[in-house]
Structures are given as C-alpha cells and as structure tokens.
Design a protein around this motif. Structure first.
Motif, PDB file in Angstrom:
ATOM      1  N   GLY A  46       3.133  -8.460 -10.594  1.00 37.43           N
ATOM      2  CA  GLY A  46       1.925  -8.327 -10.124  1.00 37.43           C
ATOM      3  C   GLY A  46       2.020  -7.227  -9.279  1.00 37.43           C
ATOM      4  O   GLY A  46       2.944  -6.937  -8.431  1.00 37.43           O
ATOM      5  N   LEU A  47       0.980  -6.172  -9.549  1.00 34.73           N
ATOM      6  CA  LEU A  47       1.306  -4.912  -8.857  1.00 34.73           C
ATOM      7  C   LEU A  47       0.068  -4.707  -7.889  1.00 34.73           C
ATOM      8  O   LEU A  47      -1.123  -4.734  -8.289  1.00 34.73           O
ATOM      9  CB  LEU A  47       1.382  -3.653  -9.735  1.00 34.73           C
ATOM     10  N   VAL A  48       0.206  -4.668  -6.367  1.00 37.84           N
ATOM     11  CA  VAL A  48      -0.780  -4.187  -5.469  1.00 37.84           C
ATOM     12  C   VAL A  48      -0.521  -3.083  -4.726  1.00 37.84           C
ATOM     13  O   VAL A  48       0.470  -2.851  -4.237  1.00 37.84           O
ATOM     14  CB  VAL A  48      -0.834  -5.562  -4.718  1.00 37.84           C
ATOM     15  N   LYS A  49      -1.478  -2.107  -4.899  1.00 41.58           N
ATOM     16  CA  LYS A  49      -1.374  -1.074  -3.598  1.00 41.58           C
ATOM     17  C   LYS A  49      -2.554  -1.038  -2.698  1.00 41.58           C
ATOM     18  O   LYS A  49      -3.628  -1.705  -3.150  1.00 41.58           O
ATOM     19  CB  LYS A  49      -1.456   0.076  -4.608  1.00 41.58           C
ATOM     20  N   TYR A  50      -2.386  -0.871  -1.602  1.00 43.08           N
ATOM     21  CA  TYR A  50      -3.450  -0.504  -0.542  1.00 43.08           C
ATOM     22  C   TYR A  50      -3.328   0.706   0.055  1.00 43.08           C
ATOM     23  O   TYR A  50      -2.175   1.159   0.677  1.00 43.08           O
ATOM     24  CB  TYR A  50      -3.116  -2.021   0.384  1.00 43.08           C
ATOM     25  N   SER A  51      -4.525   0.985   0.570  1.00 43.05           N
ATOM     26  CA  SER A  51      -4.612   2.169   1.469  1.00 43.05           C
ATOM     27  C   SER A  51      -5.974   2.090   2.450  1.00 43.05           C
ATOM     28  O   SER A  51      -6.864   1.485   1.932  1.00 43.05           O
ATOM     29  CB  SER A  51      -4.826   3.603   0.666  1.00 43.05           C
ATOM     30  N   GLY A  52      -5.509   2.088   3.751  1.00 45.16           N
ATOM     31  CA  GLY A  52      -6.673   2.050   4.673  1.00 45.16           C
ATOM     32  C   GLY A  52      -6.601   3.120   5.919  1.00 45.16           C
ATOM     33  O   GLY A  52      -5.376   3.554   6.013  1.00 45.16           O
TER      34      GLY A  52
END
Length: 846
Positions: A513-519
């Motif tokens: 499972g690949l999750v990337k987040y930017s905020g």
C-alpha cells in the motif's frame, strides 16, 4: 540547625507575611505544588492551583528558595517586616528541559487560558505515579470523554476513544509527528511501549484541537511530548512487578548540558513475564534517546530515537457471556498445549523505531524556524490459524495434539500426494504469519513570524511518504508435510503456479500500500491583554496506489488515485479577569478517506470511482474558573460527522467475496464536559470530572454496491437513524482524592462511574427496516483505582516506593462489547475488563 532555632523563636515575637505567584516562564502556566520556603528552615508552603503562595515568616532578611521538579531552582533575598505583607509578585521559573519550547512550536501545545480548545494535560509526575504496568492510554482514564480499554488484554493491545470516536479518528502525535497508520488510521500501542517512560506530558485536546496539521482529529488529539535533554545530570533505576508475574526494569541517564553545548538523555526498559490473561506473556524492550547540540546562538539540533521491539501473546477471539460463565473471567480461547508446551495461535511481534532530527533556527527577533525530518521503519506482524480443524479440549483450550495427528495422517482428504516418491500429508490447519512491514518518512517545517507583540503568523509544510508491505506466510505446518494453496484471490488464475507450500512460503497475498501526502498550513494568532484569537487553515493532497505481486502475474500496479482535503478553524479566548475566562471555537474539516476504503478486496481495482471525503463540522463553547483553591473547566461541544466512509457487507461476485465503498451516513456527537480540582488544604485535593454525551446516527442510507470493476451488482440499505453510537460510555462521572500528609508520602483514589455504553456494531449490518432496536446497552459499572507512594533515602540516594491497585473492588464488566443480531447480552461478543491487579515499584535516583 542553630539558625533554624533562632528563626523559630524570633517568629514568636515578630512576624510578617510573604506571598507571590509561581509560573512557568515560557507558557505562564501555574506551577501547582511548587515550594516556596525560607532557606535552612521548614518555614514555607506549596503553590496553589493558580500558582500563588502565602505564608507567615519571622521579621528580617532571609533567602527564599523556589523549587519545582523539572525547573530551575530560584533563590532571592526577601525582607519581611513585622505585621506587613511582602508581595514578591510574579516569579517566572524556567524549565530545565533543553529544547522543550522549540518542540512545542511544532507540536501545537495548547496553553491554559489562552488557546481556545477543551484540553486536559497529564504531567510526567502523574504518569510516574499512576500508570503502573498498564498501556499508555490507561493514564487518561480520569479525562472527560476519554475511554481507554485494554481490549483483549495483551501487552500494548489497548485502544482509546474520545467523544465516541475510535482510534482511527483520534490523532496521535509524538512531538508533533503524526503516528496513526497511513493506511487504516489505527495506532498499535505495543509499538510505542516506551512512551510512558519517555513522556514529559500528554495533552488531550478534545475536538478538532489546536494542531495546524490535517490529521485524524475528529474526536480529539493525543499530543505526546517526550522528555528533552535535561540541563541537570543524573539518572535513575526502577523495578516494577505485578501480582500476576509481569516484571519491568527501567534505566534513565542524563549528561546534563556539557560545556560543548551537547546534552544527552536516555531511557530504556525491559519488560517480561506473564500477562493477566493466560497465554499473553510478553518479552519486550524499549528505548528513547535524545541528543541536543547548540550551534552558536541561533541554531540548535536535536536528535531523537524511540522504539520498542517486542513479542507478546494475545487474546484475539471475542467471547460470549456463556463462555465467561463456564470458563471464568480470564478465559482465553486462543491457546492450548502441544506436546505439553503452551501454544498461543495469536502472537504479535514487531519493532517500529522512529528517528527524528529537529533543527531550530532563531533567524531574528521576529522570525523563528522549526523543522523536523523523520523516518520510521516497521518490521513484524501477527500469527493466527488458517484452516478448518482445531478441536477444543473439555477444559476449553485448543487441542493442538489432535490437530497435529489429523494433519500428519492426511485425514479429511481424498487426494494422496506423492512428491519425489514420498507420500505427503496435507495440513488441514496451519499457523500463519501475517507480516506488515512499512517504511515511512516525512518532514514538518514551521516558520513563526512575529509581526508585533500582539500578532504572529505561523506557516508551514507537512510532507509524508509511506509504503506498507503486506504478505502472509506459512509459520507452522502443524504435523503435516505441506499446505495446499488455492490462490483464492488470484486475478490471473492458478495455472502454472506452485500450490505445494512449505514453512516460510508466501500464501494468500503479497502486496504494498503506497500513500503519499503533502500539505501546507497557516495560522494567524492575535493576543492583546486578556483576549487571544486565532484562525487557521490547511490544504492537502493524498495519493493512493496499490501493488500486488501475488494475485496478479502481469499488470501488478494499480492506477494512482488522488484526493484533495482541507480544513479551517477559528477560535477565541477572553480572560474576564484573573479568575474567569470563556472560549469558543469552530471548525470545518474535509477528510480524505483512508487507503483501506479504496482497496478493500485484495485487488488493484478501486472500490469506487466516486471517492468522497468525510466532512466534519465542530463547535465548542467553554468557561474556566481559576483561583488558588479551585480550578474548573466546563465546555459544551457539537460535532456533525457527515458522509462517513463505510464498506458494504461482503457479497459474492464472480466466485469471490467483495465489499464496496459506501458514503452518505451521518452522525452527531454532542455533550457537556466538566473537569475541576479543589485544593482543599496544602495536603488534600479533590478532583471531579463529568462527561454527558449524546452520540447518534442521523439517517438511513441506500447505496449502490459494485464489483471490483465498479459495475453495479446490487443495492444495499443501511437503517441506522436514531441508533446510539456504540463502543464507548456516553456518561462518565469521576471523583479523585489526593492526600499528601507529608512531603514523603502521597495517597490517591480515583473513582469513575461509566454508563450509557452501547455495544459496537457495523451500521452496514442494519439492513432490515423493521430492526430499529438499539444495540445492547452494557450494564453500568464503577472503577476504583488506588495509588500510594513513599519517598525515602537509601545509602544517601533518593528512593521511591509505589503501590498501585487497579479495580480495587474486583468489578466484573464488559470493557469491549460487540452487538449481536438479538441486541441482548446473550448475543454480545467481546472482552471482560481486568479484575483487581497490583503493581509494585521501587525507584532510586543517582
């Protein structure tokens, strides 16, 4: 001694009064319990709830000493005049912790009578005295709207609810770094077993909270601040043991701040022994290291490492009242004996270290930059059964010997396998490992801009990248020669693939499972006199991708799916005077769904093409009262949770079980919370808490059920309108008594009443329009915990003895309850809470 006698005798002739207020120099927080005393005498007192102190002293000039654990000692000359009051005024005291103020910039720590949120703070001293051998969430049991349960009872298997929201919707931060799983939002406390030793404070911000990040804080935020390096050198050793044989040793060491500007702090522990529940033994270590270095006057670097390698037995299978009545309140259905040796089919083994480097840069008097870069790796998993045959003995335990005999003689199978000339026995039941490794890295950076003394702006970025590796493997063939793999979820078929599996061979699934987040976030804060206000906003994007190496031979990677999220908050606090304050806040949160809602079916096909965010709208209004002898906070909250993410009931499509994404279900969580403490005398305190909640599902939902190719297969209805939200007590009333008859002794009792606890249920199971009955309501219960401590000298070194008794009256109660179709106790499955337990501790300081 002579000087003390002279002072005491002169006090009978001429006396005056000394008074003042002791507060934290940086946060302006009152330091309850700080001592103010005349040097060389026993004349003095402790500070009250508002930090104020007042005592009589003989006339003359004396040295006044101000002391509080974790803070610098202050000495000052005071002149006392006969019949007059010497008012020293405010005495600001600086913490000896190095880098604590800088950490708080990243971590968004709430400040009493300033930050407009409902907040409760547990300090290191309380953790030290009250946690005992329990998991960290248990220290929050005397916090409004917080329910912590030990679940099955294994080491680190606890869970926590805030305002009726489970851990997936409670943000957990360590020094501002989010640690909720990036695929499913859960927190596994066994991975953070050393936090109780390393925490300087745990701040529970209920509701959307003060954090500037886009995190899982629907119910609230657990903001855990670890101990930084200390300006004073020293250390301690602690040994603890429970009445059921669990043991723990803890060592802490601090170099203090050295001449080079370097400071090092370390705490490590070793835990081993039996659990309260049979077959839940533990073998665990934990470590926490903090190293800070001053680089000139403007820069500071701080490195932290925390981890807890462990393995422990679990109680995984939910149990009925009938089983408890038959086998006892400690019953565990997950273990038995094999060849005379205890074997638990449910074991957890994991190590999840986190490493962080923080850089603090005083750019100018107006600009401050705090940046944290971190890496977390996880390796391990859990064991469990696979197959259909594991009989039970007349005493209620698994008959592993019978299962081994069955497997070794190929019983139950018509087919005989001959491999390389040998007749092989097929295992009907095996033990498997479900492995869940991960690699996670991220960066948090906050720039604080002080426009004026009254107005400041904080802007920053939050970036995270996560890869979770998941596969199942054969752990033990249990007497057989092989396990026959059917490739149940294989998309590309079985042809040409090996189906004869041995120990360590992968089975069932192997995926990432690949999750990337930017905020990006910004918060504007205004403070003027008695008024403080803020407005903040966050904009984020989440990328989801799945890689499957097992059920696909070709085209192993899914498409990349993205979803925008955002939130906005506003709040204000007004201090009417030194005693009264009011606050209010409001927030709107558009939350992207967790990874597992998009990919629930062991395939790379997303469960829906119409990905919708959950929406949260929250309001709070609160009042605070603060005086030397009484402190109270009262607040009301209203949270609307709209379009909650759900997965449909399992149904068959193309010969495989599948679930579909459902949205549109709403719930409201509202209530009143009260927290108060009365400083009755210098040695006796009384605390109370009250949480009166009303948490309900608001509507019914009809949804389209699709297959993995998002083709409509069916429709489903969810009939949940008016049903109470389950999984935590909606009513909580507490009384705390703390008695310190001498400086060397402390005694305490917590009494907490729980009611309106409805069993947990999956709303998608409510598909019958005629079934509107509430989930089973668990009988109310009262939990009583006792604490005691004694400080003494041993060989010239400070020592402390502690005794904790949990569930003093040995109450039997449902700590975790899951509703059945009959909605009564006969249909409930879950776990009883722990009975009466004891924890003994001895600590020595050097």
């Amino acid at each position: 001694m002579f000087a003390a006698l002279v002072l005491l005798s002169s006090a009978m002739l001429a006396q005056g009064t000394v008074k003042g207020v002791i507060r934290d120099a940086d946060t302006d927080e009152a330091l309850l319990g700080a001592t103010a005393a005349i040097e060389g005498t026993t004349i003095g007192t402790t500070a009250g709830l508002d930090g104020s102190f007042k005592f009589s002293a003989p006339a003359g000039t004396h040295v006044l000493l101000i002391r509080f654990v974790g803070y610098e000692e202050i000495s000052m000359n005071v002149t006392v005049k006969n019949g007059q009051v010497t008012d020293i005024g405010l005495i600001p005291v600086k913490s000896t912790a190095i880098g604590l103020d800088e950490v708080k910039v990243i971590a968004s720590v709430a400040v009493d009578r300033k930050t407009p949120v409902a907040v409760s703070t547990v300090k290191a001293k309380q953790i030290e005295e009250r946690l005992g051998g329990r998991d960290l969430p248990a220290i929050l049991d005397f916090t409004p709207s917080v329910y912590a349960s030990q679940s099955g009872g294994g080491y680190g298997d606890s869970r926590v609810n805030i305002r009726g929201f489970n851990q997936r919707n409670v943000a957990v931060l360590i020094n501002g770094i989010p640690v909720n799983d990036m695929e499913n939002g859960w927190v596994y406390w066994s991975n953070w077993a050393g936090l109780g030793d390393a925490a300087s404070q745990i701040q529970v911000q209920r509701g959307l909270g003060a954090s500037k990040l886009a995190i899982n804080s629907i119910g609230g935020t657990m903001n855990i601040i670890t101990k930084t390096t200390d300006a004073e050198k020293g250390g301690s050793f602690k040994y603890e043991v429970t009445d059921y044989g669990n043991q723990k040793m803890t060592l802490s060491l601090s170099t203090g701040k050295m001449s080079t500007g370097t400071a090092i702090y370390f705490v490590g522990s070793r835990t081993w022994g039996d659990g309260f529940i049979p077959a839940t033994d533990v073998d665990a270590w934990s470590y926490y290291l903090s190293v800070s270095q001053d680089i000139g006057k403007k820069h500071k670097l701080a490195f932290t490492a925390i981890g807890a390698p462990q393995k422990h037995g679990q109680r995984y299978s939910w149990l009925s009242k009938e089983q408890y009545d038959k086998w006892g309140t400690k019953y565990n259905a997950d273990w038995g004996y094999r060849d005379g040796e205890q074997l638990n089919q449910r074991k957890n083994y994991y190590h999840k270290p986190q490493f962080a480097v923080n850089w603090y840069y005083d750019i100018s008097d107006k600009l401050f930059l705090a940046t944290s870069a971190y890496i977390s790796t996880g390796n391990g998993g859990g064991t469990g059964p696979l197959g259909s045959y594991a009989p039970y003995t007349p005493t209620g335990q698994i008959n592993w010997d019978a299962a081994v005999d069955w497997n070794s003689t190929n019983q139950g199978f018509d087919t005989t396998y001959v491999i390389d000339g040998d007749t092989m026995s097929q295992s009907k039941t095996i033990l498997r490992n479900s492995v869940n490794n991960h690699f996670w890295y991220g960066i948090l950076s906050t720039l604080k801009i002080d426009f004026t003394d009254k107005l400041n702006l904080m802007v920053g970025i939050d970036g995270r990248s996560y890869k979770g590796e998941h596969y199942r493997e054969v752990r033990d063939l249990m007497g057989g020669d092989f396990y026959f793999e059917k490739y149940k979820y294989a998309i590309d078929g079985v042809a040409g693939r090996n189906q004869i599996m041995q120990v360590d061979d992968k089975i069932a699934y192997d995926n990432d499972g690949l999750v990337k987040y930017s905020g990006a976030f910004a918060q504007l804060e205004f403070t003027s006199g008695n008024f403080a206000a803020f407005v903040s906003g966050t904009l984020s994007n989440t990328w989801y991708k799945r890689v499957d190496r097992y059920n696909y031979v070709t085209n192993t990677e899914s498409e990349v799916y993205t979803q925008i999220g955002y939130n906005g908050k506003i709040g204000a606090n007004y201090n009417i005077n030194e005693q009264h304050n009011i606050f209010a806040n409001a927030g709107y949160y558009s939350k992207s769904p967790d990874f597992w809602y998009l990919f629930p079916n062991y395939t790379n096909d997303v469960s829906t093409t119409d990905i919708q965010n959950e929406t949260v709208i929250g309001f709070e209004l609160g009042y605070g009262f603060n005086s030397k002898y009484f402190h109270a906070n009262v607040n009301g909250y209203y949270t609307m949770w709209k379009d909650k993410s759900l997965l449909s009931r399992s149904y068959s499509s193309g010969g495989q079980d599948t679930r579909s994404f459902i949205t549109g279900l709403d719930a409201t969580h509202m209530g009143i919370e009260i927290e108060a403490l009365a400083h009755v005398t210098d040695v006796f305190d009384i605390g109370i808490l009250a949480s009166l909640g009303n948490w309900e599902w608001q509507n019914d939902v009809q949804a389209i059920v699709t297959d993995d190719q998002t083709q409509q297969q069916d429709t489903t209805n969810v009939y949940a309108k008016g049903l109470k939200v389950g999984d935590a007590p909606q009513t909580q009333l507490g009384l705390k008594l703390q008695y310190n008859p001498f400086q060397k002794i402390h005694l305490g009792v917590d009494i907490i009443y729980y009611d309106n606890f409805y069993a947990e249920f999956d709303p998608t199971d409510r598909d019958d329009p005629t079934d509107r009955e509430q989930a089973y309501k668990v009988p109310s219960w009262v939990m009583t915990n006792f604490y005691a401590g004694y400080n003494f000298k041993l060989a010239g070194l400070g020592s402390q003895f502690t005794l904790n008794i949990y569930n003093v009256f040995d109450q039997v109660y449902w700590a975790d309850a899951h509703d059945g179709s009959s909605h009564d106790e006969a249909g409930v499955r879950g776990f009883y809470g722990f009975g009466r337990t004891f924890n003994f501790g001895w600590k020595i300081f050097f």
